[in-house]
Design an enzyme around this catalytic site. Structure first.
Site, PDB file in Angstrom:
ATOM      1  N   VAL A   1       0.833  -1.200   0.000  1.00 10.70           N
ATOM      2  CA  VAL A   1       0.000   0.000   0.000  1.00 10.70           C
ATOM      3  C   VAL A   1       0.873   1.257   0.000  1.00 10.70           C
ATOM      4  CG1 VAL A   1      -1.733   1.323   1.290  1.00 10.70           C
ATOM      5  CG2 VAL A   1      -1.907  -1.169   1.173  1.00 10.70           C
ATOM      6  N   CYS A   2       1.992   1.188   0.697  1.00 10.62           N
ATOM      7  CA  CYS A   2       2.859   2.362   0.890  1.00 10.62           C
ATOM      8  C   CYS A   2       3.247   3.079  -0.402  1.00 10.62           C
ATOM      9  CB  CYS A   2       4.111   1.976   1.667  1.00 10.62           C
ATOM     10  SG  CYS A   2       3.771   1.367   3.319  1.00 10.62           S
ATOM     11  N   PRO A   3       3.687   2.364  -1.446  1.00 11.34           N
ATOM     12  CA  PRO A   3       4.087   3.112  -2.641  1.00 11.34           C
ATOM     13  C   PRO A   3       2.932   3.886  -3.266  1.00 11.34           C
ATOM     14  CG  PRO A   3       4.082   0.747  -3.082  1.00 11.34           C
ATOM     15  CD  PRO A   3       3.945   0.929  -1.601  1.00 11.34           C
TER      16      PRO A   3
ATOM     17  N   ILE B   1       2.711   7.122  -1.150  1.00  8.75           N
ATOM     18  CA  ILE B   1       3.863   8.014  -1.312  1.00  8.75           C
ATOM     19  C   ILE B   1       3.857   8.650  -2.691  1.00  8.75           C
ATOM     20  CG2 ILE B   1       6.383   8.149  -1.298  1.00  8.75           C
ATOM     21  CD1 ILE B   1       6.282   5.676   0.627  1.00  8.75           C
TER      22      ILE B   1
END
Length: 200
Positions: A51-53, A56
């Protein structure tokens, strides 16, 4: 509300740490570097995750929209600056970040995430998804901490910054769902009737 040492209405915890900058260089940055601007400071658990990318990249793609209103965006995790750099050098189609328009802080000692209340140690070796809106005086105005499976909405964060800036400038308060140009409320028993009299 408080998270670690981070308390609404108080100065945000300071720090100095190594970051990967948009030009790919390493630089020590401090929260005090951003005094005079609003800051969206968000934590994510680890590089090379799932999920992080998406979060960001969304923040990076919106960086200019934030800058237009005098706000900078900073991301942070407990990975090293070398790991951050490797991730930015990985193409997006391979799960990487590609070129970034925001700095990524390396909180390798976990001191920043601890101060901001998003790292508790124990079984969870990485921080939760914390997000903090800090005003131009360095005062913490908003805290959001969520579990990891669901990504955050950049448009909503931008709206919140705009709302806080409006209240700072005009002294009026913003109702639920407020967007720039829509009605606000005068925080006075009598004058607030101007707003409420228009409601259905």
């Amino acid at each position: 509300m408080a998270a670690g040492k981070a308390r609404i209405g108080h100065l945000a915890p300071g720090f100095t740490a190594k970051a990967v900058m948009p030009d790919g260089q390493f630089k020590d940055i401090s929260m005090s570097d951003y005094r005079g601007k609003y800051v969206v400071f968000f934590f994510y658990p680890l590089d090379f995750t799932f999920v992080c990318p998406t979060e960001i990249i969304a923040f990076s793609d919106a960086a200019e929209e934030f800058r237009k209103i005098g706000c900078e965006v900073i991301g942070a995790s407990v990975d090293s600056h070398f790991c951050h750099l490797a991730w930015t050098n990985t193409p997006r189609k391979h799960g990487g970040l590609g070129a970034m328009k925001i700095p990524l802080v390396a909180d390798t000692m976990r001191s920043i995430s601890t101060d901001y209340g998003v790292f508790e140690g124990g079984m969870r070796a990485s921080p939760t998804g914390g997000l903090f809106i800090i005003d131009d005086k360095g005062v913490l105005r908003q805290i959001t901490i969520n579990d990891l499976p669901v990504g955050r909405c950049v448009d909503e964060i931008l709206r919140l910054v705009q709302a806080f800036q409006f209240t700072d400038k005009h002294g009026e308060v913003c109702p639920a769902g407020w967007k720039p140009g829509s009605d606000t409320i005068k925080p006075d028993v009598q004058k607030s009737k101007d707003f409420f009299s228009k409601q259905q």
